[in-house]
Design a protein around this motif. Structure first.
Motif, short mmCIF file in Angstrom:
data_model
loop_
_atom_site.label_atom_id
_atom_site.label_comp_id
_atom_site.label_asym_id
_atom_site.label_seq_id
_atom_site.Cartn_x
_atom_site.Cartn_y
_atom_site.Cartn_z
N VAL A 133 3.84 -5.51 8.14
CA VAL A 133 4.99 -5.50 7.26
C VAL A 133 4.98 -4.42 6.15
O VAL A 133 4.04 -4.52 5.75
N PRO A 134 5.98 -4.38 5.45
CA PRO A 134 6.01 -3.43 4.43
C PRO A 134 5.31 -4.37 3.32
O PRO A 134 5.45 -5.65 3.11
N GLY A 135 4.32 -3.49 2.59
CA GLY A 135 3.45 -4.10 1.61
C GLY A 135 1.99 -4.59 2.08
O GLY A 135 1.25 -5.08 1.41
N SER A 136 1.88 -4.53 3.58
CA SER A 136 0.69 -4.68 4.07
C SER A 136 -0.42 -3.95 3.48
O SER A 136 -0.51 -2.59 3.64
N SER A 137 -1.40 -4.52 2.73
CA SER A 137 -2.39 -3.64 2.11
C SER A 137 -3.20 -2.72 3.34
O SER A 137 -3.94 -1.73 2.68
N ILE A 138 -3.29 -3.10 4.23
CA ILE A 138 -4.08 -2.39 5.48
C ILE A 138 -3.44 -1.19 5.50
O ILE A 138 -4.47 -0.16 5.90
N LEU A 139 -2.25 -0.82 5.15
CA LEU A 139 -1.66 0.52 5.54
C LEU A 139 -2.48 1.58 4.47
O LEU A 139 -2.23 2.63 4.93
N SER A 140 -2.67 1.23 3.37
CA SER A 140 -3.42 2.26 2.29
C SER A 140 -4.87 2.35 2.68
O SER A 140 -5.19 3.67 2.43
N ARG A 141 -5.41 1.70 3.62
CA ARG A 141 -6.74 1.95 4.17
C ARG A 141 -6.94 2.71 5.56
O ARG A 141 -7.92 3.34 5.81
N ARG A 142 -5.80 2.31 6.27
CA ARG A 142 -5.84 2.64 7.76
C ARG A 142 -4.45 3.69 7.99
O ARG A 142 -3.50 3.13 8.28
N LYS A 143 -4.84 5.04 7.70
CA LYS A 143 -3.59 5.85 7.73
C LYS A 143 -2.93 5.77 9.34
O LYS A 143 -1.92 6.06 9.44
N GLU A 144 -3.56 5.60 10.21
CA GLU A 144 -3.32 5.72 11.64
C GLU A 144 -2.13 4.37 11.91
O GLU A 144 -1.53 4.49 13.10
N LEU A 145 -2.29 3.44 10.93
CA LEU A 145 -1.31 2.52 11.30
C LEU A 145 0.09 2.41 10.65
O LEU A 145 0.29 3.22 9.49
N SER A 146 1.07 1.78 11.17
CA SER A 146 2.48 1.97 10.48
C SER A 146 3.25 0.58 10.55
O SER A 146 2.69 -0.34 11.20
N VAL A 147 3.94 0.56 9.77
CA VAL A 147 4.89 -0.92 9.55
C VAL A 147 5.40 -1.09 10.95
O VAL A 147 6.25 -0.26 11.72
N GLY A 148 5.31 -2.37 11.37
CA GLY A 148 5.96 -2.47 12.74
C GLY A 148 4.96 -2.62 13.67
O GLY A 148 5.35 -3.32 14.93
#
Length: 939
Positions: A133-148
């Motif tokens: 979801v928006p704000g998930s910290s993992i998004l900044s570490r794993r660029k291959e992942l997206s919200v949703g």
């Protein structure tokens, strides 16, 4: 409370939210311990590909299904004043070992110990994610992942737990910080994925009509238990879950959004950033601003959401009901089955028994409950096989009835199969099946009991018997289960040696202990390993014949509760007996779960524990349970799950009395006959009123036949504040009149208080005759053991023969004392006895409260006219009134405490003989009356 997050601290002032979180946490942990809920999850997990793609996950799933998962959850706290649930959980304590900090250049670096010890917290926050979801910290570490993005196999990441600022850890860092081996770290990872999926499964099962609840992400914390195994310890885990309901956030993210806009939050952020640079863990004390008040509308929205989730979890937790297996097949088990089926939480009862009459009775009386009779697997079969069959049948709870099954380890096998079980482990059940072990535990726990010695050598036991003082009685017990036939009371050395020889045939170890005087009472307590809750009292009638005569049996009847038990004894029992034993067993590493039965010898306010049983008694259970109030199964499960703290310390019962009278087969207890037709009980099968319980009954075609020693028992119940025990006793015997079979044996004194007595007489024995006649008529509940006199030719001996009572003449006080010690009477009744007893003799016969057990009748209104010829003295003194006095005997002549008096006029008497004639009539009325009141405890 303040919960610390990686970007600040959030207060928790919302009313109702804390209690809802406690309930959510408790239900989550209880669900992990529920075998049926785990099996439901396993069936669902069987369709999840990732579990079977990962060998570790598959193995963990199988382990979870069978054993559950070790957690630190113990119970929900109770408020000490109201007894209601409060907002807290009782959990197993773990040690927190904080990192050491080292300065390297300009940085402070934490250093964690490389090996984690049993009982310690693993210093990791283990985060799992099912959706981004928006704000998930993992998004900044794993660029291959997206919200949703969503994941069937939850993504797991590790963060530090004990540093001022939580920081992300890669694989090697998390392994180093954890202090675990690579294998154990992998187990932690897989268990996190599996338990997160289990939690997701629980939310998926909630009532869809409310919009459903989606688990997005969350975190767990782990520790090593005392055995070095992984243990889930995150008791506030439900507060660390991100939950969506109809697209709306139900987690603390709502609070975070509110506080991010406040000056308080900005100060927290600034202070904490500085503290992280300095390695200062006490940064919270430096925040000066107070947090802003949360608007009441927002408070209500958050609280309502959590409360609704907690309520749905609770409905989910209880909706299927319990599927219970009951092991054992006698009258006790019929009573246990009856009470279990009365439990609202029980939907199915499985009973591997040959007691088909009892099963038909239950099916007729509980048509809305499912009752399965496993005739193809008798309860006496292999414990492991029975547990495996129960597991296959989705049994959620097991109840063990007989002692032999506990000694055989049935509880251990059910628990190993992942099925919670009511009944102690084999090791804990030693309290019953090893008399020497019970004595050792009682001594260690400082529980009052008789002086005793244990032997496994016949030579040493014989040597001890030779050294005993045989002026008093001694008891020899077989150190094994002996169905009530392993105890011998001995009055001489020769008798004890013969008893030891007999007991050597059934045991290889023996206990020799001092004989205690008083009245036997049975007390019971539910135990959960750390706590105990007291049930009502009971008394059983062990011998085959009235007044404790004849061979010992398994029990010929019982009453509950016991009137002559002083309230102060009952009130002290929990603290003086049960809790010390529970604590001592816990200290020994064998926690006691189940029913602990203490057989007591009671004398006034003094008591000793004679023995322990590790299960419900038979026939006490049949008298005790019919007045039970509440959900019986929930109480039993609390013992198995260590949650008795959620229940009162006194188990509730309906006010009143119950009595149970056993009908035994001809030849019982040695060689009971079987196959005799029984009449008068067919209507039991269709009667909603409990009139009794079946034990040794078999249905042959359309007829009931005897199939055991104790065939059945009748139940009398009297309820209400004005109920009397006699009403319950009368009802039980009334029901027995309708039941017939060849050679039927019953006792006629169940529920009747009685005392053993020896009569001392020197003359014609008219008072003895009055007492014996009252006993025969049932007006006085005495067991007259013998008549002893100092004159061989005394007419009283002939009168004793007519009543079938032994009579002996003795010479000298020493011989009298020796004779009385062989009888060990509760009362010594003087009836025309013309000897003055010495002070030393009187002191030999005192009860636990120091009162004389010797009773006399005197022909005057004491203290007037003491000594001989009192009627003559009264006549000579020309008094208008004299009388009769019954009193206890003390060394001072006619001066003991008065138990009863009756006056009569002598104004019209013309001689002392006329006075005596009236007086004797009064004596014959008063003496039996006072003795009965003394027995009843109302003098």
């Amino acid at each position: 409370q303040v919960s610390v997050f990686d970007w600040g601290a959030l207060p928790d002032p919302i009313p109702g939210k804390g209690q809802a979180l406690v309930k959510m946490g408790a239900l989550f942990f209880q669900a992990l311990a529920n075998p049926e809920r785990r099996r439901d999850f396993s069936e669902r997990s069987g369709k999840i590909a990732w579990v079977f793609q990962d060998p570790l996950a598959k193995a963990a799933l199988e382990k979870l299904q069978i054993y559950g998962l070790k957690t630190h959850f113990k119970e929900v706290m109770l408020d000490s004043t109201s007894g209601q649930e409060s907002s807290g959980l009782v959990v197993e304590k773990v040690q927190v070992v904080r990192p050491e900090w080292h300065t390297v250049g300009a940085e402070r670096i934490p250093h964690y110990r490389s090996i984690r010890k049993p009982g310690e917290l693993i210093p990791l926050e283990v985060v799992f994610r099912f959706k981004l979801v928006p704000g998930s910290s993992i998004l900044s570490r794993r660029k291959e992942l997206s919200v949703g993005d969503q994941f069937e196999k939850p993504l797991v990441e590790f963060f530090t737990k004990l540093e001022p600022q939580d920081r992300f850890l890669n694989y090697s860092e998390s392994l180093n910080v954890s202090g675990l081996s690579a294998e154990r770290w992998s187990e932690l990872l897989v268990n996190t994925q599996l338990v997160a999926s289990f939690l997701q499964f629980l939310f998926e099962q909630m009532d869809a009509s409310t919009g459903g609840i989606e688990l997005v992400d969350g975190k767990f914390e782990w520790a090593l238990d005392s055995n070095g195994q992984l243990m889930l310890v995150d008791s506030i885990g439900p507060d660390e879950l991100r939950l969506l309901k109809e697209g709306k956030d139900l987690s603390k993210e709502v609070l975070r959004e509110f506080y991010r806009k406040t000056a308080w939050y900005q100060e927290v952020k600034t202070v904490k950033e500085a503290a992280v640079r300095e390695g200062d863990a006490n940064w919270k004390s430096k925040v000066k601003l107070a947090p802003d008040a949360i608007p009441s509308a927002l408070q209500k929205t958050i609280a309502d959401g959590y409360i609704q989730i907690a309520e749905q979890l609770e409905r989910l937790h209880t909706q299927k009901g319990e599927k219970v297996i009951l092991v054992g097949g006698g009258g006790r088990e019929h009573a246990l089955a009856d009470q279990l089926l009365r439990s609202p939480s029980v939907t199915t009862l499985i009973w591997p028994t040959q007691n088909d009459a009892a099963v038909l009775h239950l099916k007729a009386n509980y048509p809305n409950k499912k009752i399965e009779l496993w005739e193809d697997i008798p309860a006496t079969g292999d414990a492991k096989m029975l547990a495996e069959r129960a597991l296959q049948a989705n049994v959620t709870f097991a109840v063990i009835g007989p002692d032999a099954y506990l000694e055989a380890g049935f509880t251990d096998h059910f628990q190993n199969a992942g099925i919670p079980c009511f009944g102690p482990s084999r090791n804990a059940a030693q309290l019953e099946w090893s008399k020497s072990f019970a004595k050792e535990v009682m001594r260690a726990a400082n529980v009052p009991t008789a002086k005793a010695w244990s032997f496994d050598s016949l030579q040493e036991a014989t040597s001890q018997l030779n050294e005993l003082d045989w002026s008093k009685k001694w008891v020899i017990k077989a150190d094994t289960l002996a169905a009530g036939k392993g105890v011998e009371i001995c009055t001489s050395l020769s008798e004890s040696l013969a008893a030891l020889e007999r007991l050597a045939k059934i045991a290889k170890r023996w206990v020799i202990e001092e004989f205690l005087e008083g009245k036997e009472v049975s007390l019971f307590a539910f135990c959960d390993g750390t706590r105990a809750a007291l049930l009502d009292s009971a008394r059983d009638y062990k011998t085959l014949f009235d007044f404790q005569k004849g061979p010992n049996t398994g029990g010929m009847g019982a009453i509950s509760p016991v009137d002559d038990l002083l309230p102060e004894v009952e009130n002290r029992a929990l603290e003086a007996i049960f809790l010390p034993i529970v604590k001592e067993m816990q200290k020994r590493g064998t926690p006691y779960h189940g029913l602990l039965y203490a057989g007591l010898m009671v004398s006034g306010s003094i008591f000793w524990v004679l023995e322990f049983n590790s299960r419900f008694g038979d026939p006490e259970t049949q008298a005790l349970l019919p007045r039970f109030k509440g959900d019986f199964c929930k109480w039993l499960k609390a013992c198995a799950s260590q949650t008795l703290a959620q229940f009162p310390a006194r188990v509730p019962f309906q006010q009143g009395y119950s009595a149970y009278v056993v009908a035994a087969a001809k030849g019982y207890p040695e060689a009971p006959l079987k196959g005799d037709a029984i009449t008068g009980v067919d209507h039991w099968l269709n009667s909603p009123v409990r009139e009794g319980f079946f034990a040794g009954v078999k249905i042959d075609g359309s007829r009931m036949k005897t199939n055991g020693g104790r065939v059945l028992g009748t139940l009398g119940i009297a309820l209400g504040p004005n109920a009397k025990l006699q009403d319950a006793v009368d009802r039980a015997y009334q029901l027995q009149q309708n039941i017939q079979f060849h050679g039927k044996q019953i006792r006629s004194d169940v529920g009747l208080p009685f005392a053993t007595a020896v009569v001392l007489a020197s003359g014609r024995g008219s008072n003895f005759e009055a007492i014996a006649s009252a006993v025969k008529a049932g007006k006085v509940h005495l067991n007259l053991l013998a008549v002893l006199g100092n004159r061989k030719e005394a007419p009283v001996f002939e009168k004793a023969k007519k009543f079938g009572i032994e009579g002996f003449a003795y010479q000298g006080e020493a011989e009298l004392l020796a004779k009385l010690k062989t009888y060990a009477p509760e009362l010594i009744i003087l009836a025309g006895f013309d000897r003055i007893l010495s002070a030393a003799f009187i002191d030999h016969f005192r009860d636990g409260q120091g009162r004389s057990k010797i009773i006399n009748i005197h022909p005057s209104l004491l203290p007037s006219f003491k000594g001989l010829h009192a009627y003559q003295l009264a006549f000579d003194a020309k008094v208008k009134v004299t009388g009769v006095t019954v009193h206890r005997v003390e060394p001072e002549l006619d001066a003991g405490p008065i138990l009863g008096q009756k006056a009569f006029s002598i104004e019209s008497c013309e001689s002392a003989e006329a006075v005596e004639k009236i007086g004797l009539k009064i004596e014959h009325e008063l003496y039996p009356e006072v003795l009965e009141k003394l027995i009843q405890g109302v003098v």
